[in-house]
Design a protein around this motif. Sequence first.
Motif, mmCIF file in Angstrom:
data_model
loop_
_atom_site.group_PDB
_atom_site.id
_atom_site.type_symbol
_atom_site.label_atom_id
_atom_site.label_comp_id
_atom_site.label_asym_id
_atom_site.label_seq_id
_atom_site.Cartn_x
_atom_site.Cartn_y
_atom_site.Cartn_z
ATOM 1 N N ALA A 258 5.421 3.491 2.074
ATOM 2 C CA ALA A 258 4.803 2.240 1.636
ATOM 3 C C ALA A 258 4.814 1.219 2.764
ATOM 4 O O ALA A 258 5.711 1.202 3.610
ATOM 5 C CB ALA A 258 5.554 1.683 0.428
ATOM 6 N N THR A 259 3.784 0.357 2.769
ATOM 7 C CA THR A 259 3.708 -0.696 3.770
ATOM 8 C C THR A 259 3.350 -2.018 3.108
ATOM 9 O O THR A 259 2.747 -2.059 2.033
ATOM 10 C CB THR A 259 2.649 -0.387 4.854
ATOM 11 O OG1 THR A 259 1.355 -0.290 4.227
ATOM 12 C CG2 THR A 259 2.965 0.905 5.585
ATOM 13 N N THR B 123 0.854 -1.187 0.000
ATOM 14 C CA THR B 123 0.000 0.000 0.000
ATOM 15 C C THR B 123 0.893 1.241 0.000
ATOM 16 O O THR B 123 1.964 1.257 0.605
ATOM 17 C CB THR B 123 -0.918 0.031 1.231
ATOM 18 O OG1 THR B 123 -0.130 0.026 2.427
ATOM 19 C CG2 THR B 123 -1.836 -1.185 1.248
ATOM 20 N N SER B 124 0.427 2.300 -0.695
ATOM 21 C CA SER B 124 1.146 3.572 -0.795
ATOM 22 C C SER B 124 2.545 3.399 -1.362
ATOM 23 O O SER B 124 3.437 4.188 -1.066
ATOM 24 C CB SER B 124 1.230 4.255 0.582
ATOM 25 O OG SER B 124 -0.056 4.452 1.109
ATOM 26 N N GLY B 125 2.712 2.357 -2.191
ATOM 27 C CA GLY B 125 4.016 2.050 -2.752
ATOM 28 C C GLY B 125 4.352 2.888 -3.973
ATOM 29 O O GLY B 125 3.614 3.805 -4.344
ATOM 30 N N PRO B 126 5.459 2.567 -4.590
ATOM 31 C CA PRO B 126 6.309 1.399 -4.329
ATOM 32 C C PRO B 126 7.322 1.656 -3.211
ATOM 33 O O PRO B 126 7.541 2.801 -2.808
ATOM 34 C CB PRO B 126 7.033 1.213 -5.661
ATOM 35 C CG PRO B 126 7.185 2.613 -6.182
ATOM 36 C CD PRO B 126 5.925 3.323 -5.779
ATOM 37 N N VAL C 217 16.756 -2.952 -1.932
ATOM 38 C CA VAL C 217 17.496 -3.023 -3.190
ATOM 39 C C VAL C 217 16.484 -3.311 -4.291
ATOM 40 O O VAL C 217 15.763 -4.310 -4.218
ATOM 41 C CB VAL C 217 18.588 -4.107 -3.150
ATOM 42 C CG1 VAL C 217 19.315 -4.188 -4.487
ATOM 43 C CG2 VAL C 217 19.583 -3.818 -2.031
ATOM 44 N N PHE C 218 16.378 -2.451 -5.265
ATOM 45 C CA PHE C 218 15.421 -2.451 -6.381
ATOM 46 C C PHE C 218 14.099 -1.815 -5.948
ATOM 47 O O PHE C 218 13.576 -2.103 -4.871
ATOM 48 C CB PHE C 218 15.097 -3.855 -6.929
ATOM 49 C CG PHE C 218 16.257 -4.773 -7.089
ATOM 50 C CD1 PHE C 218 17.377 -4.380 -7.797
ATOM 51 C CD2 PHE C 218 16.243 -6.039 -6.539
ATOM 52 C CE1 PHE C 218 18.452 -5.235 -7.955
ATOM 53 C CE2 PHE C 218 17.302 -6.906 -6.684
ATOM 54 C CZ PHE C 218 18.417 -6.512 -7.391
ATOM 55 N N GLN C 219 13.573 -0.952 -6.775
ATOM 56 C CA GLN C 219 12.216 -0.441 -6.565
ATOM 57 C C GLN C 219 11.248 -1.605 -6.596
ATOM 58 O O GLN C 219 11.306 -2.447 -7.492
ATOM 59 C CB GLN C 219 11.861 0.577 -7.643
ATOM 60 C CG GLN C 219 10.465 1.159 -7.499
ATOM 61 C CD GLN C 219 10.217 2.299 -8.459
ATOM 62 O OE1 GLN C 219 10.710 3.394 -8.262
ATOM 63 N NE2 GLN C 219 9.469 2.047 -9.516
#
Length: 376
Positions: free
Chosen positions: A162-163, A107-110, A129-131
């Motif tokens: 984000a969560t 949620t609310s990502g990335p 590490v990495f979006q």
Amino acid sequence: MLEKRMQMSGKLEDEEGVLETLAAADAKTIVYNPKFKADPEKHESDPERLSGAAQPQLIGKIPASLSFQVRMRGSGTATTDPDWIKYLKACGFSSVLLKSINIGAITSGPFLNNELISGGTSNAQGRVVFQTVNGASKVYYVAVGTVDFQSGEVITGGTSGATATTSSVPSNAARAYRPILTAVPSMSQAVNQDGSMERLKGGRGNAKFSVASGGPGLVDFDFQGVDAGQADESFFDDVEYEETAPDIFKDGTVLLDSYHPKLASLDFDLGAKLSQRDDPEDEKGLLSYALTGRLITGTLVLEMVLAATFAFRAKFHAGTEIIIDITWGCWRIYFPAAQITSIEKGAKDGLANISVGFQANGSLTENDDVVIVHGL
């Protein structure tokens, strides 16, 4: 003396500029076309004189260089460094354990590359590490501290907010290689050509990577150091060369943001800046070479497409940063903020292509301009 009858060895130094004793265990990397060169600093002598005869030169500092190429071989074990990574470390990279943990919906990502995530129950922390976008089954991270995440807790991104809820305990996934600017180790190296060994100490270097469709990944190393002398030496016996077959660049994934281009090749130069460390107490006048900065630049050659498919020129003119994410075999190369610096049209066998130059950008506080991963 035979040209191809060669053996190269290298070892990270315990004390900078102090020549290590090299052994068979230090010669595992298979190298191509090693070239050693000592280049003494010369002071001309041209006094007023009666004759026209040349006068002896004075020899000052005695630096040396060593260049060679390796193929991007894996070690055969995801969380174990290939032997050639020691050379990358002396070019200003660290090797860290990459972990993963399974997650549910984001949620609310990335989750953003290199942001700090925290566990709501464990209070563990890690750097992403990495979006990581919604729909991803796991998040990759490097642990910060000794406490690790738990299954069933909520992790939260410190920058993005984000969560996601974890659904497993962490696993050791791979090795991640990331730039550093401090505590870069120096190297002792030697090339033995049919019994004549030339040595270098206090070395640090630069590396250029290249990978083309259908070929292995290649790394060209160029080290600068201090000439540590020549000696007649036997080859090391019973060297256990690391002979894992390099992965061929095929059956992989290529992404520019979310677009999958037809990529012919990727080249990038770490752009390491090296500087002599003068030391008149050393018999060669130098202690070592220091790594003082870097500017990573590269080039993508890919099939030309319409602007509606991917707007290279609009992104170039706007200074928009893009993600370059390339995987094949056991390797992954990830640029989180690549800025296009040039575009040149071309063709190959009747197909229009473009050569896209880029600069790898990063944050003001973290060395996050590129990550190279072994083992995924």
